[in-house]
Design a protein around this motif. Structure first.
Motif, PDB file in Angstrom:
ATOM      1  N   LEU A  12      44.339  32.545 -12.199  1.00 42.30           N
ATOM      2  CA  LEU A  12      43.877  31.657 -13.261  1.00 42.30           C
ATOM      3  C   LEU A  12      44.420  32.154 -14.592  1.00 42.30           C
ATOM      4  N   PRO A  13      44.841  31.243 -15.486  1.00 39.31           N
ATOM      5  CA  PRO A  13      45.368  31.655 -16.795  1.00 39.31           C
ATOM      6  C   PRO A  13      44.277  32.106 -17.752  1.00 39.31           C
ATOM      7  N   ALA A  14      44.646  32.329 -19.008  1.00 37.91           N
ATOM      8  CA  ALA A  14      43.765  32.979 -19.976  1.00 37.91           C
ATOM      9  C   ALA A  14      42.457  32.236 -20.208  1.00 37.91           C
ATOM     10  N   ALA A  15      42.507  30.916 -20.438  1.00 36.79           N
ATOM     11  CA  ALA A  15      41.291  30.177 -20.811  1.00 36.79           C
ATOM     12  C   ALA A  15      40.201  30.264 -19.741  1.00 36.79           C
ATOM     13  N   PRO A  16      40.471  29.917 -18.472  1.00 35.59           N
ATOM     14  CA  PRO A  16      39.422  30.068 -17.468  1.00 35.59           C
ATOM     15  C   PRO A  16      39.049  31.525 -17.204  1.00 35.59           C
ATOM     16  N   ALA A  17      40.021  32.429 -17.317  1.00 31.52           N
ATOM     17  CA  ALA A  17      39.714  33.860 -17.134  1.00 31.52           C
ATOM     18  C   ALA A  17      38.714  34.322 -18.179  1.00 31.52           C
ATOM     19  N   GLN A  18      38.874  33.847 -19.416  1.00 28.92           N
ATOM     20  CA  GLN A  18      37.961  34.255 -20.486  1.00 28.92           C
ATOM     21  C   GLN A  18      36.582  33.630 -20.318  1.00 28.92           C
ATOM     22  N   ARG A  19      36.469  32.477 -19.668  1.00 27.11           N
ATOM     23  CA  ARG A  19      35.157  31.904 -19.354  1.00 27.11           C
ATOM     24  C   ARG A  19      34.420  32.802 -18.358  1.00 27.11           C
ATOM     25  N   LEU A  20      35.152  33.341 -17.401  1.00 26.56           N
ATOM     26  CA  LEU A  20      34.544  34.280 -16.455  1.00 26.56           C
ATOM     27  C   LEU A  20      34.114  35.560 -17.163  1.00 26.56           C
ATOM     28  N   VAL A  21      34.954  36.048 -18.076  1.00 21.90           N
ATOM     29  CA  VAL A  21      34.622  37.251 -18.831  1.00 21.90           C
ATOM     30  C   VAL A  21      33.337  37.040 -19.632  1.00 21.90           C
ATOM     31  N   SER A  22      33.227  35.897 -20.294  1.00 18.07           N
ATOM     32  CA  SER A  22      32.043  35.614 -21.111  1.00 18.07           C
ATOM     33  C   SER A  22      30.782  35.616 -20.261  1.00 18.07           C
ATOM     34  N   LEU A  23      30.852  35.003 -19.076  1.00 13.14           N
ATOM     35  CA  LEU A  23      29.678  34.971 -18.200  1.00 13.14           C
ATOM     36  C   LEU A  23      29.332  36.369 -17.705  1.00 13.14           C
ATOM     37  N   ILE A  24      30.321  37.106 -17.220  1.00 13.52           N
ATOM     38  CA  ILE A  24      30.062  38.431 -16.648  1.00 13.52           C
ATOM     39  C   ILE A  24      29.539  39.399 -17.704  1.00 13.52           C
ATOM     40  N   ASN A  25      30.097  39.354 -18.912  1.00 13.65           N
ATOM     41  CA  ASN A  25      29.653  40.270 -19.962  1.00 13.65           C
ATOM     42  C   ASN A  25      28.229  39.986 -20.427  1.00 13.65           C
ATOM     43  N   GLY A  26      27.719  38.805 -20.139  1.00 14.21           N
ATOM     44  CA  GLY A  26      26.349  38.476 -20.514  1.00 14.21           C
ATOM     45  C   GLY A  26      25.323  38.750 -19.431  1.00 14.21           C
ATOM     46  N   LEU A  27      25.761  39.240 -18.271  1.00 16.51           N
ATOM     47  CA  LEU A  27      24.828  39.492 -17.171  1.00 16.51           C
ATOM     48  C   LEU A  27      24.022  40.771 -17.412  1.00 16.51           C
ATOM     49  N   PRO A  28      22.759  40.788 -16.960  1.00 19.22           N
ATOM     50  CA  PRO A  28      21.948  42.006 -17.102  1.00 19.22           C
ATOM     51  C   PRO A  28      22.277  43.039 -16.030  1.00 19.22           C
ATOM     52  N   VAL A  29      21.991  44.279 -16.334  1.00 15.64           N
ATOM     53  CA  VAL A  29      22.133  45.355 -15.355  1.00 15.64           C
ATOM     54  C   VAL A  29      21.120  45.151 -14.239  1.00 15.64           C
ATOM     55  N   TRP A  30      21.495  45.521 -13.019  1.00 15.58           N
ATOM     56  CA  TRP A  30      20.585  45.360 -11.886  1.00 15.58           C
ATOM     57  C   TRP A  30      19.314  46.174 -12.110  1.00 15.58           C
ATOM     58  N   PRO A  31      18.149  45.570 -11.888  1.00 10.76           N
ATOM     59  CA  PRO A  31      16.883  46.258 -12.190  1.00 10.76           C
ATOM     60  C   PRO A  31      16.696  47.536 -11.369  1.00 10.76           C
ATOM     61  N   PRO A  32      16.124  48.583 -11.971  1.00  5.46           N
ATOM     62  CA  PRO A  32      15.875  49.844 -11.262  1.00  5.46           C
ATOM     63  C   PRO A  32      14.580  49.784 -10.472  1.00  5.46           C
ATOM     64  N   VAL A  33      14.467  48.794  -9.577  1.00  5.13           N
ATOM     65  CA  VAL A  33      13.249  48.601  -8.808  1.00  5.13           C
ATOM     66  C   VAL A  33      13.612  47.910  -7.507  1.00  5.13           C
ATOM     67  N   ALA A  34      12.826  48.155  -6.465  1.00  4.07           N
ATOM     68  CA  ALA A  34      13.109  47.578  -5.155  1.00  4.07           C
ATOM     69  C   ALA A  34      12.950  46.063  -5.196  1.00  4.07           C
ATOM     70  N   TYR A  35      13.882  45.354  -4.552  1.00  2.00           N
ATOM     71  CA  TYR A  35      13.849  43.907  -4.461  1.00  2.00           C
ATOM     72  C   TYR A  35      13.986  43.494  -3.002  1.00  2.00           C
ATOM     73  N   SER A  36      13.346  42.407  -2.657  1.00  4.63           N
ATOM     74  CA  SER A  36      13.534  41.801  -1.343  1.00  4.63           C
ATOM     75  C   SER A  36      14.578  40.710  -1.498  1.00  4.63           C
ATOM     76  N   CYS A  37      15.774  40.935  -0.932  1.00  4.43           N
ATOM     77  CA  CYS A  37      16.892  40.014  -1.125  1.00  4.43           C
ATOM     78  C   CYS A  37      17.210  39.262   0.169  1.00  4.43           C
ATOM     79  N   PRO A  38      17.835  38.084   0.060  1.00 13.95           N
ATOM     80  CA  PRO A  38      18.300  37.383   1.261  1.00 13.95           C
ATOM     81  C   PRO A  38      19.347  38.210   1.996  1.00 13.95           C
ATOM     82  N   ASP A  39      19.647  37.824   3.229  1.00 12.12           N
ATOM     83  CA  ASP A  39      20.657  38.527   4.013  1.00 12.12           C
ATOM     84  C   ASP A  39      22.022  38.422   3.331  1.00 12.12           C
ATOM     85  N   ASP A  40      22.766  39.529   3.344  1.00  7.48           N
ATOM     86  CA  ASP A  40      24.125  39.550   2.815  1.00  7.48           C
ATOM     87  C   ASP A  40      25.077  39.433   3.999  1.00  7.48           C
ATOM     88  N   ILE A  41      25.773  38.286   4.099  1.00  5.00           N
ATOM     89  CA  ILE A  41      26.668  38.053   5.244  1.00  5.00           C
ATOM     90  C   ILE A  41      28.090  38.523   4.958  1.00  5.00           C
TER      91      ILE A  41
END
Length: 260
Positions: free
Chosen positions: A178-207
């Motif tokens: 992907l060129p610069a414009a869509p790549a930067q949309r991914l960067v913007s989303l990823i940079n705004g994500l929170p760090v994974w919580p330091p606590v146990a979670y019950s998650c769905p199966d990872d396939i």
């Protein structure tokens, strides 16, 4: 309650662990202040009964913030639970109930929305018979998130991103750039994500579905692994803490690629 603390997309302006803890403390105070109070209740400065000296539940982490209040009130536990259920603090949602337990206690749990600063914000209400009435405990709790380290941000000046989508037997492996414009949309989303919580979670199966991204920028190339299933993590490099939001990144990625 539930006020969002925005994720920071600019590595030069990073929220600190202290600010996250302070935001969680403010949310917890608001939760306890919003607790419904039984008719005729009198507040107590300490636990009226020994069974109410500890919270009914406590997240297994040292990142938890908690605040507590106690009351005594006339009536029965059934009447108290019915009243508390009918007077749900808004905008909280009823997320669980406890008991009746062997010690005679019963309770309800009301949950708030997660934010970029904290998760598992909730109000626990516990009541137990006390002579001719009931004693009640209210606990506000939240788990504050670690600070997002500088090494956990993608550069803002990416020029392209190589994509490999590997969803196992569900679909053939797909590789594109992907060129610069869509790549930067991914960067913007990823940079705004929170760090994974330091606590146990019950998650769905990872396939085992994975999106492998290689971002290209003038100073360096950065590899990112996205897990849309399971706990939905995003991993930048190999030494930074995992981020939460794999499903959101996977959805945006497929949209940018024109995939269903």
């Amino acid at each position: 309650m539930g006020a969002l603390v925005a994720g920071c997309a600019d590595p030069r302006v990073q929220p600190s662990a202290h600010s996250h803890q302070a935001a969680a403390a403010a949310e917890v105070a608001a939760l306890v202040a919003a607790s419904p109070v039984l008719p005729g209740a009198r507040e107590s400065r300490r636990a009226p009964l020994a069974v109410l000296t500890r919270p009914a539940e406590l997240p297994g982490t040292d990142h938890v913030v908690q605040r507590t209040r106690w009351w005594t009130a006339p009536g029965s536990t059934d009447q108290a639970i019915a009243y508390l259920r009918a007077h749900r603090p808004r905008p909280l949602t009823l997320s669980g109930w406890m008991g009746p337990n062997s010690d005679g206690s019963e309770g309800l749990t009301f949950s708030a929305k997660d934010s970029a600063a904290y998760v598992q914000a909730r109000l626990l209400l516990e009541v137990v018979a006390d002579g001719y009435g009931v004693a009640m405990r209210a606990d506000g709790q939240a788990v504050w998130l670690p600070a997002h380290p500088a090494s956990g941000y993608l550069p803002a000046d990416v020029t392209s991103v190589d994509v490999m989508i590997d969803h196992g037997l569900a679909a053939p492996t797909l590789s594109r750039t992907l060129p610069a414009a869509p790549a930067q949309r991914l960067v913007s989303l990823i940079n705004g994500l929170p760090v994974w919580p330091p606590v146990a979670y019950s998650c769905p199966d990872d396939i085992g579905d994975r999106d492998h991204l290689l971002f290209h920028s003038p100073p360096d190339n950065v590899a990112v692994t996205v897990s849309p299933g399971g706990c939905g993590t995003v991993q930048i490099g190999s030494r930074t803490p995992a981020l939460r939001g794999g499903a959101e990144v996977d959805q945006l990625l497929k949209s940018l690629l024109g995939l269903r």
